[in-house]
Design an enzyme around this catalytic site. Structure first.
Site, PDB file in Angstrom:
ATOM      1  N   GLY A   9       4.092   2.935   8.709  1.00 26.78           N
ATOM      2  CA  GLY A   9       3.387   3.124   7.431  1.00 26.78           C
ATOM      3  C   GLY A   9       1.895   3.222   7.651  1.00 26.78           C
ATOM      4  N   GLY A  12      -0.692   4.856   4.904  1.00 28.21           N
ATOM      5  CA  GLY A  12      -0.908   4.253   3.593  1.00 28.21           C
ATOM      6  C   GLY A  12      -2.317   3.714   3.441  1.00 28.21           C
ATOM      7  CD  GLN A  13      -5.243   0.863  -1.291  1.00 29.09           C
ATOM      8  OE1 GLN A  13      -4.230   0.284  -1.652  1.00 29.09           O
ATOM      9  NE2 GLN A  13      -6.358   0.827  -1.990  1.00 29.09           N
ATOM     10  CG  ASP A  35       3.472   7.112   7.011  1.00 31.48           C
ATOM     11  OD1 ASP A  35       4.448   7.265   6.242  1.00 31.48           O
ATOM     12  OD2 ASP A  35       2.466   6.456   6.706  1.00 31.48           O
ATOM     13  CB  ILE A  36       8.128   8.915   6.003  1.00 31.83           C
ATOM     14  CG1 ILE A  36       9.460   9.599   5.739  1.00 31.83           C
ATOM     15  CG2 ILE A  36       7.135   9.282   4.920  1.00 31.83           C
ATOM     16  CD1 ILE A  36      10.619   8.699   5.569  1.00 31.83           C
ATOM     17  NE  ARG A  37       4.088  13.016   2.997  1.00 33.40           N
ATOM     18  CZ  ARG A  37       4.402  11.988   2.234  1.00 33.40           C
ATOM     19  NH1 ARG A  37       5.565  11.402   2.370  1.00 33.40           N
ATOM     20  NH2 ARG A  37       3.551  11.526   1.336  1.00 33.40           N
ATOM     21  CE1 TYR A 143       4.739  -4.206  -2.796  1.00 33.97           C
ATOM     22  CE2 TYR A 143       3.277  -5.458  -4.228  1.00 33.97           C
ATOM     23  CZ  TYR A 143       3.549  -4.880  -3.001  1.00 33.97           C
ATOM     24  OH  TYR A 143       2.636  -4.968  -1.979  1.00 33.97           O
ATOM     25  CE  LYS A 147       5.391  -6.262   0.071  1.00 33.13           C
ATOM     26  NZ  LYS A 147       5.438  -5.952   1.519  1.00 33.13           N
TER      27      LYS A 147
END
Length: 314
Positions: A9, A12-13, A35-37, A143, A147
């Site tokens: 990941g 991401g941010q 990452d996924i792409r 979410y 978590k």
């Protein structure tokens, strides 16, 4: 032997800035971003990158063996507002990606895991001011539920299998270098962009919605800090409370007006208001400060100056 790190990941941010900081610290070739792409961005262009689906155990295992990985930072997740639109996928991604890395550590394939939790683990029944490390946790979002469950599994894998997993509960994170990622606290990122571009901002939360926030530089510092701390210092294996500052949209708008006097804010609360109302207003993070020496550097004033400077250049 250099520590070899895999970030899942990485686009991401948080992953974007974490990757760059870890590469500065450990050497570019020792930090594998995934990452996924594959996008055309700094993370991918500045060092080793692999396409990986966080839900594919075999892909992750192959990457770990191929690069002889010691530590995994699992940053892939569906955030609060986005997760509410697709609960089943959010649960699948947030939970099964965690099981994959926990099981790989249990099997002795990796030595250490970082997994981020969030203030979303708290809920409407949690004490709102100075939320303690140990308190009522009845999250009301997908979410938050994922978590909170993840925290319990991290602690379980540590206690039962000796897995060295470390976690912090991020407050809202504010960054100039990556765009908002679908979180409820993202107004505090967007407001700076709109202040510079349009001199006005319509906020999706009410003016008195106070939430815990942190500048991304501090969040990255905490993430690497907890991973570098000696194992015996990490006394909490669910997740540590983490704090820097708390403010409302009204307060951040007033701070921006000191630099952009013509800036105006209006309020039009949407479905995210209900999410924000279920979260703490401020956090007690004394355990992190005592156990592994956490200290934040940025307050609202210092962060606002830095945000506006960087975004003006951008």
């Amino acid at each position: 032997m250099a520590t070899k790190i895999l970030i899942i990941g990485a686009c991401g941010q948080i992953g974007t800035e974490l990757t760059q900081k870890l590469r500065q610290e450990y050497g570019t070739e020792n930090v594998i971003a995934s990452d996924i792409r594959k996008l055309n961005n700094d993370v991918i262009n500045s060092g080793p990158f692999e396409v990986v689906n966080a839900l594919d155990y075999n892909q992750i295992e192959n990457l770990i063996e191929k690069h002889q990985i010691d530590e995994v930072y699992l940053m892939a997740a569906l955030l609060s507002a986005t997760a509410e639109k697709n609960p089943a996928f959010a649960w699948d991604l947030n939970m099964n990606s965690l099981f994959h890395v926990l099981n790989l550590a249990k099997a002795g394939k990796i030595k250490k895991i970082f997994w981020p939790s969030s203030i979303a683990v708290f809920g409407p029944t949690t004490p709102k001011e100075q939320t303690p490390q140990y308190t009522i946790m009845e999250p009301s979002t997908v979410y938050g539920i994922s978590k909170q469950s993840g925290e319990r599994w991290c602690e379980y894998y540590h206690n039962i299998y000796g897995v060295d997993v470390r976690s912090i509960r991020y407050p809202g994170l504010i960054s100039w270098s990556s765009l908002p990622g679908g979180g409820t606290t993202d107004y505090a990122v967007d407001i700076y962009y709109k202040a510079l571009e349009d001199k006005k901002y319509e906020c999706f939360l009410s003016e008195e919605t106070k939430m815990p926030m942190m500048y991304m530089d501090d969040a990255i510092k905490a993430t690497i800090g907890i991973m570098q701390a000696p194992s015996e210092k990490i006394k909490i294996r669910s997740s540590y409370n983490l704090a820097a500052m708390s403010f409302t949209p009204k307060v951040i708008a007033a701070e921006i007006k000191k630099h952009i006097p013509e800036f105006e804010i209006t309020y039009n609360p949407d479905f995210r208001q209900k999410i924000a109302d279920s979260w703490p207003a401020s956090i007690d993070d004394s355990s992190a400060r005592e156990d592994w020496g956490w200290r934040h550097e940025y307050d609202l004033e210092k962060m606002t100056i830095d945000m506006l400077n960087h975004l003006s250049e951008k």
